[in-house]
Design a protein around this motif. Sequence first.
Motif, PDB file in Angstrom:
ATOM      1  N   ARG A 185     -10.735  15.780  81.997  1.00 48.22           N
ATOM      2  CA  ARG A 185     -10.756  14.319  81.864  1.00 48.22           C
ATOM      3  C   ARG A 185      -9.448  13.809  81.250  1.00 48.22           C
ATOM      4  N   HIS A 186      -8.941  14.486  80.234  1.00 52.05           N
ATOM      5  CA  HIS A 186      -7.689  14.060  79.591  1.00 52.05           C
ATOM      6  C   HIS A 186      -6.487  14.279  80.514  1.00 52.05           C
ATOM      7  N   VAL A 187      -6.461  15.390  81.221  1.00 47.91           N
ATOM      8  CA  VAL A 187      -5.362  15.651  82.153  1.00 47.91           C
ATOM      9  C   VAL A 187      -5.364  14.606  83.271  1.00 47.91           C
ATOM     10  N   GLU A 188      -6.537  14.268  83.774  1.00 47.34           N
ATOM     11  CA  GLU A 188      -6.632  13.241  84.818  1.00 47.34           C
ATOM     12  C   GLU A 188      -6.175  11.885  84.301  1.00 47.34           C
ATOM     13  N   ALA A 189      -6.494  11.562  83.055  1.00 45.72           N
ATOM     14  CA  ALA A 189      -6.057  10.297  82.463  1.00 45.72           C
ATOM     15  C   ALA A 189      -4.536  10.249  82.326  1.00 45.72           C
ATOM     16  N   VAL A 190      -3.957  11.348  81.888  1.00 46.43           N
ATOM     17  CA  VAL A 190      -2.498  11.404  81.767  1.00 46.43           C
ATOM     18  C   VAL A 190      -1.861  11.260  83.142  1.00 46.43           C
ATOM     19  N   GLU A 191      -2.396  11.937  84.133  1.00 50.27           N
ATOM     20  CA  GLU A 191      -1.853  11.838  85.487  1.00 50.27           C
ATOM     21  C   GLU A 191      -1.963  10.410  86.005  1.00 50.27           C
ATOM     22  N   ALA A 192      -3.060   9.721  85.727  1.00 53.76           N
ATOM     23  CA  ALA A 192      -3.217   8.323  86.145  1.00 53.76           C
ATOM     24  C   ALA A 192      -2.167   7.439  85.477  1.00 53.76           C
ATOM     25  N   MET A 193      -1.867   7.708  84.212  1.00 48.90           N
ATOM     26  CA  MET A 193      -0.831   6.940  83.521  1.00 48.90           C
ATOM     27  C   MET A 193       0.544   7.199  84.124  1.00 48.90           C
ATOM     28  N   VAL A 194       0.817   8.450  84.488  1.00 46.88           N
ATOM     29  CA  VAL A 194       2.093   8.790  85.121  1.00 46.88           C
ATOM     30  C   VAL A 194       2.235   8.044  86.447  1.00 46.88           C
ATOM     31  N   VAL A 195       1.186   8.051  87.248  1.00 47.58           N
ATOM     32  CA  VAL A 195       1.214   7.366  88.548  1.00 47.58           C
ATOM     33  C   VAL A 195       1.427   5.870  88.350  1.00 47.58           C
ATOM     34  N   ALA A 196       0.702   5.262  87.407  1.00 48.69           N
ATOM     35  CA  ALA A 196       0.847   3.826  87.142  1.00 48.69           C
ATOM     36  C   ALA A 196       2.268   3.506  86.683  1.00 48.69           C
ATOM     37  N   PHE A 197       2.819   4.353  85.825  1.00 49.31           N
ATOM     38  CA  PHE A 197       4.193   4.154  85.347  1.00 49.31           C
ATOM     39  C   PHE A 197       5.186   4.249  86.496  1.00 49.31           C
ATOM     40  N   ARG A 198       4.995   5.234  87.354  1.00 43.88           N
ATOM     41  CA  ARG A 198       5.862   5.436  88.508  1.00 43.88           C
ATOM     42  C   ARG A 198       5.792   4.223  89.447  1.00 43.88           C
ATOM     43  N   GLU A 199       4.573   3.735  89.718  1.00 46.06           N
ATOM     44  CA  GLU A 199       4.391   2.594  90.608  1.00 46.06           C
ATOM     45  C   GLU A 199       4.982   1.322  90.010  1.00 46.06           C
ATOM     46  N   ALA A 200       4.819   1.130  88.715  1.00 45.48           N
ATOM     47  CA  ALA A 200       5.397  -0.044  88.054  1.00 45.48           C
ATOM     48  C   ALA A 200       6.917  -0.010  88.149  1.00 45.48           C
ATOM     49  N   GLY A 201       7.485   1.178  88.001  1.00 45.16           N
ATOM     50  CA  GLY A 201       8.939   1.320  88.126  1.00 45.16           C
ATOM     51  C   GLY A 201       9.410   1.013  89.534  1.00 45.16           C
ATOM     52  N   ALA A 202       8.650   1.461  90.528  1.00 48.51           N
ATOM     53  CA  ALA A 202       9.009   1.195  91.924  1.00 48.51           C
ATOM     54  C   ALA A 202       8.931  -0.297  92.219  1.00 48.51           C
ATOM     55  N   GLU A 203       7.898  -0.960  91.702  1.00 50.89           N
ATOM     56  CA  GLU A 203       7.758  -2.403  91.905  1.00 50.89           C
ATOM     57  C   GLU A 203       8.897  -3.151  91.226  1.00 50.89           C
ATOM     58  N   ALA A 204       9.268  -2.736  90.037  1.00 51.72           N
ATOM     59  CA  ALA A 204      10.365  -3.388  89.320  1.00 51.72           C
ATOM     60  C   ALA A 204      11.685  -3.203  90.066  1.00 51.72           C
ATOM     61  N   ARG A 205      11.916  -1.984  90.562  1.00 51.85           N
ATOM     62  CA  ARG A 205      13.146  -1.747  91.326  1.00 51.85           C
ATOM     63  C   ARG A 205      13.184  -2.604  92.589  1.00 51.85           C
ATOM     64  N   SER A 206      12.051  -2.732  93.259  1.00 48.08           N
ATOM     65  CA  SER A 206      11.981  -3.555  94.468  1.00 48.08           C
ATOM     66  C   SER A 206      12.261  -5.015  94.145  1.00 48.08           C
ATOM     67  N   ALA A 207      11.718  -5.497  93.041  1.00 46.41           N
ATOM     68  CA  ALA A 207      11.944  -6.889  92.644  1.00 46.41           C
ATOM     69  C   ALA A 207      13.413  -7.131  92.330  1.00 46.41           C
ATOM     70  N   VAL A 208      14.046  -6.204  91.642  1.00 46.26           N
ATOM     71  CA  VAL A 208      15.466  -6.343  91.314  1.00 46.26           C
ATOM     72  C   VAL A 208      16.309  -6.310  92.592  1.00 46.26           C
ATOM     73  N   GLU A 209      15.992  -5.381  93.482  1.00 49.38           N
ATOM     74  CA  GLU A 209      16.736  -5.299  94.741  1.00 49.38           C
ATOM     75  C   GLU A 209      16.570  -6.566  95.563  1.00 49.38           C
ATOM     76  N   ALA A 210      15.375  -7.147  95.601  1.00 47.87           N
ATOM     77  CA  ALA A 210      15.135  -8.388  96.331  1.00 47.87           C
ATOM     78  C   ALA A 210      15.920  -9.533  95.720  1.00 47.87           C
ATOM     79  N   ALA A 211      15.930  -9.609  94.389  1.00 42.52           N
ATOM     80  CA  ALA A 211      16.685 -10.668  93.714  1.00 42.52           C
ATOM     81  C   ALA A 211      18.175 -10.525  93.966  1.00 42.52           C
ATOM     82  N   LEU A 212      18.659  -9.297  93.972  1.00 44.70           N
ATOM     83  CA  LEU A 212      20.084  -9.067  94.236  1.00 44.70           C
ATOM     84  C   LEU A 212      20.429  -9.427  95.671  1.00 44.70           C
ATOM     85  N   ALA A 213      19.540  -9.087  96.593  1.00 43.10           N
ATOM     86  CA  ALA A 213      19.777  -9.397  97.997  1.00 43.10           C
ATOM     87  C   ALA A 213      19.809 -10.902  98.220  1.00 43.10           C
ATOM     88  N   GLU A 214      18.958 -11.647  97.536  1.00 42.32           N
ATOM     89  CA  GLU A 214      18.954 -13.102  97.659  1.00 42.32           C
ATOM     90  C   GLU A 214      20.232 -13.674  97.089  1.00 42.32           C
TER      91      GLU A 214
END
Length: 83
Positions: free
Chosen positions: A50-79
């Motif tokens: 249960r704890h390992v799965e929770a840590v993995e879920a946090m890693v995935v959420a962190f990774r996805e948040a980073g990808a979304e932030a990078r996409s937002a920055v790239e979109a703003a730069l492109a505009e």
Amino acid sequence: LASDRFAFVIARRNSWATTRRRVAVTCVLHGRSLRQASRELGISLHAVRRHVEAVEAMVVAFREAGAEARSAVEAALAEGERP
């Protein structure tokens, strides 16, 4: 050592409850199996999983948040580059 999970645990472990921190250190940083961690830490295999799965879920959420932030920055730069 260069994995996202390893770096995430190193950076975040001190903010977690004691059991989650001990499980993450044992499994992610020391590379123990779930069964080995269960025996070493004296807690159930279910709790370790249960704890390992929770840590993995946090890693995935962190990774996805980073990808979304990078996409937002790239979109703003492109505009900003448009005439």
